[in-house]
Enzyme design. Structure first.
Site, short mmCIF file in Angstrom:
data_model
loop_
_atom_site.label_atom_id
_atom_site.label_comp_id
_atom_site.label_asym_id
_atom_site.label_seq_id
_atom_site.Cartn_x
_atom_site.Cartn_y
_atom_site.Cartn_z
N ARG A 52 10.92 -18.29 25.48
CA ARG A 52 9.73 -19.12 25.63
C ARG A 52 9.98 -20.54 25.14
O ARG A 52 10.69 -20.75 24.16
CB ARG A 52 8.58 -18.51 24.84
CG ARG A 52 7.27 -19.29 25.00
CD ARG A 52 6.16 -18.69 24.18
NE ARG A 52 6.27 -19.16 22.79
CZ ARG A 52 5.42 -18.82 21.84
NH1 ARG A 52 4.42 -17.99 22.09
NH2 ARG A 52 5.57 -19.26 20.62
N CYS A 74 7.42 -23.92 24.18
CA CYS A 74 6.02 -24.31 23.97
C CYS A 74 6.00 -25.79 23.66
O CYS A 74 6.67 -26.23 22.71
CB CYS A 74 5.41 -23.50 22.83
SG CYS A 74 3.66 -23.88 22.54
#
Length: 128
Positions: free
Chosen positions: A105, A107
């Protein structure tokens, strides 16, 4: 061969793009903002927005014949990184509920998102 993925279980694209493309071995979703596909509404709380964005991603991945466990990468765009802990808790609960490993991920905080929402999530899922 590229196939376009489109489902009524996720919000329709609000511009000149598609919900996702299926490349055969890989699904690439467009960013999903937290619009409820049935009502068109956006919740106020960032946790609710995060959950709805993830549900929208899930609907698209499932429309391609895959599941949450097939998601290998997400990118999360947030309006305010001060919401990071709240978003993390919602994100962790979502993947845990689906017995799915956490994907890679990124972000990042952004200045603004479509419809002035607080979060947008895109994903990559693979056929194994």
């Amino acid at each position: 061969m590229t196939r376009i993925i489109n489902t009524e279980n996720a919000p329709a694209a609000i511009g000149p793009y598609v919900q996702a493309v299926d490349l055969g071995s890989m699904i690439l979703t467009s960013g999903q903002i937290p619009v409820c596909p049935k009502s068109g509404q956006v919740a106020e709380a960032v946790a609710d927005q995060a959950r709805q964005s993830l549900e929208n991603v899930k609907a698209i991945v499932e429309a391609a014949g895959l599941q949450v466990v097939d998601i290998v990468k997400t990118t999360v765009f947030v309006k305010d990184l001060n919401d990071f802990a709240t978003i993390n808790a919602t994100y962790e609960a979502f993947f845990t509920e689906h017995n799915a490993p956490f994907p890679a991920r990124s972000c990042v905080e952004v200045a603004r998102l479509p419809k002035d929402v607080k979060i947008e999530i895109e994903a990559i899922a693979v056929r194994r």
